[in-house]
Every structure is written in C-alpha cells, then in structure tokens.
Design a protein around this motif. Sequence first.
Motif, PDB file in Angstrom:
ATOM      1  N   PRO B  70     -18.007 -26.238  15.376  1.00  0.00           N
ATOM      2  CA  PRO B  70     -16.917 -25.433  15.943  1.00  0.00           C
ATOM      3  C   PRO B  70     -16.779 -24.074  15.272  1.00  0.00           C
ATOM      4  O   PRO B  70     -17.284 -23.872  14.163  1.00  0.00           O
ATOM      5  N   SER B  73     -14.869 -24.510  11.591  1.00  0.00           N
ATOM      6  CA  SER B  73     -15.185 -25.871  11.162  1.00  0.00           C
ATOM      7  C   SER B  73     -14.315 -26.254   9.969  1.00  0.00           C
ATOM      8  O   SER B  73     -13.985 -25.420   9.139  1.00  0.00           O
ATOM      9  N   TYR B  74     -13.953 -27.509   9.914  1.00  0.00           N
ATOM     10  CA  TYR B  74     -13.017 -27.991   8.890  1.00  0.00           C
ATOM     11  C   TYR B  74     -13.761 -28.362   7.601  1.00  0.00           C
ATOM     12  O   TYR B  74     -14.663 -29.180   7.626  1.00  0.00           O
ATOM     13  N   PHE B  76     -13.940 -30.539   4.496  1.00  0.00           N
ATOM     14  CA  PHE B  76     -13.284 -31.751   4.006  1.00  0.00           C
ATOM     15  C   PHE B  76     -12.891 -31.574   2.540  1.00  0.00           C
ATOM     16  O   PHE B  76     -13.571 -30.859   1.787  1.00  0.00           O
ATOM     17  N   LYS B  77     -11.816 -32.259   2.146  1.00  0.00           N
ATOM     18  CA  LYS B  77     -11.298 -32.106   0.781  1.00  0.00           C
ATOM     19  C   LYS B  77     -12.150 -32.901  -0.196  1.00  0.00           C
ATOM     20  O   LYS B  77     -11.721 -33.923  -0.743  1.00  0.00           O
ATOM     21  N   MET B  78     -13.369 -32.473  -0.338  1.00  0.00           N
ATOM     22  CA  MET B  78     -14.306 -33.097  -1.284  1.00  0.00           C
ATOM     23  C   MET B  78     -15.285 -32.006  -1.740  1.00  0.00           C
ATOM     24  O   MET B  78     -15.205 -30.877  -1.242  1.00  0.00           O
ATOM     25  N   VAL B  86     -21.667 -35.614   4.055  1.00  0.00           N
ATOM     26  CA  VAL B  86     -20.653 -36.482   4.650  1.00  0.00           C
ATOM     27  C   VAL B  86     -21.223 -37.320   5.823  1.00  0.00           C
ATOM     28  O   VAL B  86     -21.931 -36.809   6.682  1.00  0.00           O
ATOM     29  N   GLY B  87     -20.952 -38.612   5.764  1.00  0.00           N
ATOM     30  CA  GLY B  87     -21.390 -39.518   6.837  1.00  0.00           C
ATOM     31  C   GLY B  87     -22.851 -39.910   6.770  1.00  0.00           C
ATOM     32  O   GLY B  87     -23.329 -40.676   7.600  1.00  0.00           O
ATOM     33  N   LEU B  88     -23.584 -39.397   5.779  1.00  0.00           N
ATOM     34  CA  LEU B  88     -25.017 -39.721   5.653  1.00  0.00           C
ATOM     35  C   LEU B  88     -25.242 -40.657   4.473  1.00  0.00           C
ATOM     36  O   LEU B  88     -24.491 -40.592   3.490  1.00  0.00           O
ATOM     37  N   ARG B 114     -14.565 -28.063  -4.910  1.00  0.00           N
ATOM     38  CA  ARG B 114     -13.948 -28.533  -3.662  1.00  0.00           C
ATOM     39  C   ARG B 114     -14.226 -27.533  -2.543  1.00  0.00           C
ATOM     40  O   ARG B 114     -13.936 -26.335  -2.667  1.00  0.00           O
ATOM     41  N   ARG B 117     -11.559 -25.226  -1.088  1.00  0.00           N
ATOM     42  CA  ARG B 117     -11.045 -24.144  -1.928  1.00  0.00           C
ATOM     43  C   ARG B 117     -12.037 -22.986  -2.049  1.00  0.00           C
ATOM     44  O   ARG B 117     -11.851 -22.093  -2.855  1.00  0.00           O
ATOM     45  N   ARG B 130     -23.973 -28.656   6.632  1.00  0.00           N
ATOM     46  CA  ARG B 130     -23.580 -30.014   7.016  1.00  0.00           C
ATOM     47  C   ARG B 130     -24.230 -30.419   8.340  1.00  0.00           C
ATOM     48  O   ARG B 130     -24.722 -31.528   8.485  1.00  0.00           O
ATOM     49  N   ILE B 131     -24.247 -29.492   9.286  1.00  0.00           N
ATOM     50  CA  ILE B 131     -24.823 -29.828  10.594  1.00  0.00           C
ATOM     51  C   ILE B 131     -26.352 -29.779  10.560  1.00  0.00           C
ATOM     52  O   ILE B 131     -27.021 -30.527  11.278  1.00  0.00           O
TER      53      ILE B 131
END
Lengths: 228, 223
Positions: B70, B73-74, B76-78, B86-88, B114, B117, B130-131
């Motif tokens: 998007p 894009s958001y 994530f707080k990590m 993430v998710g992998l 983070r 931040r 990420r994508i």
Amino acid sequence: MKTALLQAIELIASRNGQLMNIISVTLRMSIASSLAALLLGVPMGALLSRGKGIPRKVLIVINRTLMGLPPVVCGLICYILFSGVGPLRHLKLLFTVKGMIIAQVMLITPLVIGNTETYLNGRTDGIDETAKGLGLAAGRRFLLTLNECRYQIVSTYLFGFSRAIAEVGAVSMVGGAIAFKTNVMTTAIMMYTNMGNVTLGLALGIILLCMALVLNVTVYILQAVVDR
Amino acid sequence: MKIDPIRKTYQSRTVLDTCSMEIEQGRIYAVAGANGSGKSTLLRCLAGIEKPDVPFSVTGAEQLSMGYLPQSSYPFKMSLLKNVLVGLPRSGENVSRAKDLIEAFDLGELSSSRADRLSGGEKQKTALMRILMRRFGLLLLDEPTSAMDPRGVLTAEELITSHAKETGCTVMMVTHFMKQAERIADEIIFLSSGRTDGPVELSRFLSGQAGDAAREYLEFWGA
C-alpha cells in the motif's frame, strides 16, 4: 485521616486473618473477572470494529447501553438468575465468589468491548491491508493486529480491573458480604462504615488504593519493558 | 494474462472503469496518471482490498498469487529485521536474504531498531524489503519510493528489477515520475479519470502517441 492511616499500617502488619481473607477474595474476584472480560471483550470488540453497515451500528448502540448498566441492576439480574426460584438455581452460585465473578464479567465486558472497538476502529485498516498485501492468512492477521495493540489491551485490562476492584453494588447483592467467604474490600468498607467504625472503613479504603497503586505501577513497568 | 474490465463506483462517482488488459508475465508496468485518476484503486481492486462493482477475473495464469504494497504501508511495532521477516519461517536462508536486503539499503545498523520509530523513508524501505522477501505472480506496488532519498530510490529500483527477474513475477508499480518509469518499466498503464486504454510501450507513450490526456500529462512533465 492520620488515625486511619496508622490503623491501615497496623492491620497489614498484624496480618489479621479476616483482612487477609478479604484481600485474597478481592484479588481473586477482580483478577478473574477482569481477565475473563478481557478474553471475551477484546475479540468481540475487534470483530465489531471490522463490521460494516446497520448491524454494526445497532450492536454499538446496544453495547453502549450495556456500558451504562447500573451495577445494582446487574446484581439484581444475577440474584434473580441464581436465587432459589431462578433458572440457574441448580448451579448454586448465589453468595459465592464464582457468582460475584459472573456479575462482574457482565458489568465489565461491555466496557472492554467498547474500549477495544473505539481504539481499533480505523487503526486496524492499515495493519490489515499491509498484512493482506503480504499474503498472510486471516488468523495470522488477527494475531498480528492483537500484537500491534498490546499496549492498549493492557490498558483495557487495567481499566477492567479498576472497575472490578472498586465495584460494590453487584458484588454485595450476589455475594452477600459473608465474612471469610464473599466479603471484599468494598463491601467490608460499607459494612464497617454502617456499623459506625469509620476509621476501619477508611483504613480498608487506604489498603484498597495501595493495592490498585501497586498493580498499576507493576503493569506500567511491564509495559515500558515490552515497549522498548 | 488477461485482466477483465474493472469498474468501481463510490457514491455514484465512477473512479475506475478500465477496459480488458493484456499483461505479459515477467514484465514491469508503470502505472501513471494525475491524482485521483484511479491508480491506487486499480491496484487495490486487483489485490482484493477494494471490492469492484462487478467481480472480475484474471485469466491465463494458474493460481495467480498477488502481493500488494500500500501507499502508506504499516510498520509493525517490532525490529526492522523482524518486520522484514514477518510471517515467514526464521530459516537461515530467509534471515540471510533479509540481511542482504537490509544491507543493500545500508540500514544494517538499524536492523534491531523498532521499525515504527524509523524515518518516513526508512519505513518505506522496510515495507519494500518485506514484500520483496516473498514470491508472488503479480506484485502491486503503490508509490513504493515516494518518501525515499535519491540513493534509496535507485537501490529500490534495482531490487525490484532483480526480484522480477529472479522470480519471474509481473510488477505493476504506481509512479508519478517519468524518469523512474523510463528506468524501470517495460510498459505503462496510463489512467485518466479512471479510464485506461491498457498497457502501451513506454517509448510510444513518451513520444506522445498514447492519446490527448497522456500528451497533456507529459506536457506538464516537460514544463
């Protein structure tokens, strides 16, 4: 006030059996009911925040009405349900801690749902869209959303706990304030004040405030550690 | 592959009304047009984020998986590294690939910081990495470099191009910059008031042979 403060310190120092029982029942009831309300309310609030159209609006209005449910009315409903003529009499929940927990859950869950829905509404779109774009499955997206809202969830829990520990109307109706069984801090304060022992009532009030303070400080530190 | 016509209306205003489009696998398509011309809506409809007025299908590709980045894009707080992964599964291969991407953007020092931040450009780089960690048949990128510095933009373009080559995926990337389209894209999908004639060769588009609206758009870029 000074006398009450001294008496509160003396009471704690003496490890008075009745006081210890009251503290134990209060904590047991408040922690269990706020946890149950959290487990029920957060997923329901999350679902409500994702809903669309008229059904969502109707459910929000119903929930907001329940958020304002007077504790004595909730206590009365539970009393009728659990009493000897009520439909749930066979469960024998009247004048028990379990019965008090159920009454508290009925009171707090709408508040948790409302808080969660208000917080998540609009905020989850970005999280969900990003996660969907990455091809993550619905379950994974939900867990990710919860993880992103962990700070708010802890705050919601504290809010529920504060309501539970401070509540008196419903627990006195369902629990009956029986010594060494269902007497909690708030009902004990009311009882001693009615008996004319205002100082002891005030001392218990100070202990109650201290308990809430210790819990809040602990959670605040935990949040700071998690949020690093 | 062939994408059926897509139509999307918001409160009686048609924001997207495309014709049937032929898309060639493995190519990079720039999606261009003025603000509100329907670029993001096209990508959101294709990604399944937005529901078009009538369901459409993409034919010619078996079980086409779509990845979508998007516009905002958001993060994530990590940590940055955890965001990229993430998710992998945290396999050695994935971790090594994530670290390579982070190094490519020169963000190695920030990999344990983070992601929420970080600065706007760094967040956008994180989202792109990420994508790019995943394999999709069709990769939809909505202005993936709009907040990046010039060096970051070039790195991002290199990474997108090499990812498309390695995985054989088709890329549709929204951009407002014709220079960027020239550097990265094979063809361009130009949208004007929600309408498009489908992909055209970039050289044809840039030489003003893709209609009046496209010519007007290009005149602005020339100004």
